[in-house]
Design a protein around this motif. Structure first.
Motif, mmCIF file in Angstrom:
data_model
loop_
_atom_site.group_PDB
_atom_site.id
_atom_site.type_symbol
_atom_site.label_atom_id
_atom_site.label_comp_id
_atom_site.label_asym_id
_atom_site.label_seq_id
_atom_site.Cartn_x
_atom_site.Cartn_y
_atom_site.Cartn_z
ATOM 1 N N MET A 37 53.787 71.805 72.842
ATOM 2 C CA MET A 37 53.029 70.797 73.581
ATOM 3 C C MET A 37 53.403 69.424 73.042
ATOM 4 O O MET A 37 53.653 69.270 71.854
ATOM 5 C CB MET A 37 51.531 71.019 73.398
ATOM 6 N N GLN A 38 53.432 68.446 73.942
ATOM 7 C CA GLN A 38 53.739 67.088 73.515
ATOM 8 C C GLN A 38 52.601 66.168 73.957
ATOM 9 O O GLN A 38 52.211 66.166 75.126
ATOM 10 C CB GLN A 38 55.061 66.613 74.121
ATOM 11 N N GLY A 39 52.080 65.414 73.002
ATOM 12 C CA GLY A 39 50.978 64.504 73.277
ATOM 13 C C GLY A 39 51.474 63.218 73.907
ATOM 14 O O GLY A 39 52.678 62.960 74.014
ATOM 15 N N ALA A 40 50.527 62.373 74.328
ATOM 16 C CA ALA A 40 50.857 61.096 74.965
ATOM 17 C C ALA A 40 51.623 60.179 74.007
ATOM 18 O O ALA A 40 52.427 59.358 74.446
ATOM 19 C CB ALA A 40 49.583 60.417 75.445
ATOM 20 N N ASP A 41 51.380 60.328 72.702
ATOM 21 C CA ASP A 41 52.069 59.489 71.721
ATOM 22 C C ASP A 41 53.445 60.027 71.332
ATOM 23 O O ASP A 41 54.117 59.476 70.478
ATOM 24 C CB ASP A 41 51.204 59.317 70.470
ATOM 25 N N GLY A 42 53.847 61.140 71.937
ATOM 26 C CA GLY A 42 55.163 61.712 71.658
ATOM 27 C C GLY A 42 55.170 62.749 70.556
ATOM 28 O O GLY A 42 56.195 63.371 70.308
ATOM 29 N N GLN A 43 54.040 62.936 69.885
ATOM 30 C CA GLN A 43 53.979 63.929 68.810
ATOM 31 C C GLN A 43 53.984 65.328 69.410
ATOM 32 O O GLN A 43 53.269 65.609 70.373
ATOM 33 C CB GLN A 43 52.731 63.724 67.967
ATOM 34 N N GLU A 44 54.777 66.192 68.835
ATOM 35 C CA GLU A 44 54.912 67.548 69.361
ATOM 36 C C GLU A 44 54.187 68.546 68.472
ATOM 37 O O GLU A 44 54.240 68.446 67.256
ATOM 38 C CB GLU A 44 56.394 67.927 69.447
ATOM 39 N N THR A 45 53.507 69.493 69.105
ATOM 40 C CA THR A 45 52.822 70.573 68.397
ATOM 41 C C THR A 45 53.451 71.886 68.825
ATOM 42 O O THR A 45 53.622 72.129 70.019
ATOM 43 C CB THR A 45 51.317 70.590 68.731
#
Length: 63
Positions: A37-45
């Motif tokens: 998953m990728q958040g709005a800030d570009g951080q990926e989980t």
């Protein structure tokens, strides 16, 4: 046993061990689910779960 015979036995044994390791690793990979998953800030989980695991929600925090 001759030198060539013992070399052949060693090669067959090594190939057998290698095939067992590959088979166990392949089975391990096949029984996993990977969710990215990728958040709005570009951080990926990345979540790695077993085949029978239930992932109902994910909570992330920034420290």
């Amino acid at each position: 046993m001759t030198e060539s015979g013992s070399s052949m036995m060693a090669l067959l044994f090594a190939a057998g061990v290698f095939l067992v390791i590959v088979a166990v690793g392949w089975r391990s990979v096949q029984n996993r689910r990977i969710v990215r998953m990728q958040g709005a800030d570009g951080q990926e989980t990345v979540i790695v779960a077993g085949e029978d695991d239930q992932v109902s929600s994910v909570e992330t925090t920034v420290g």
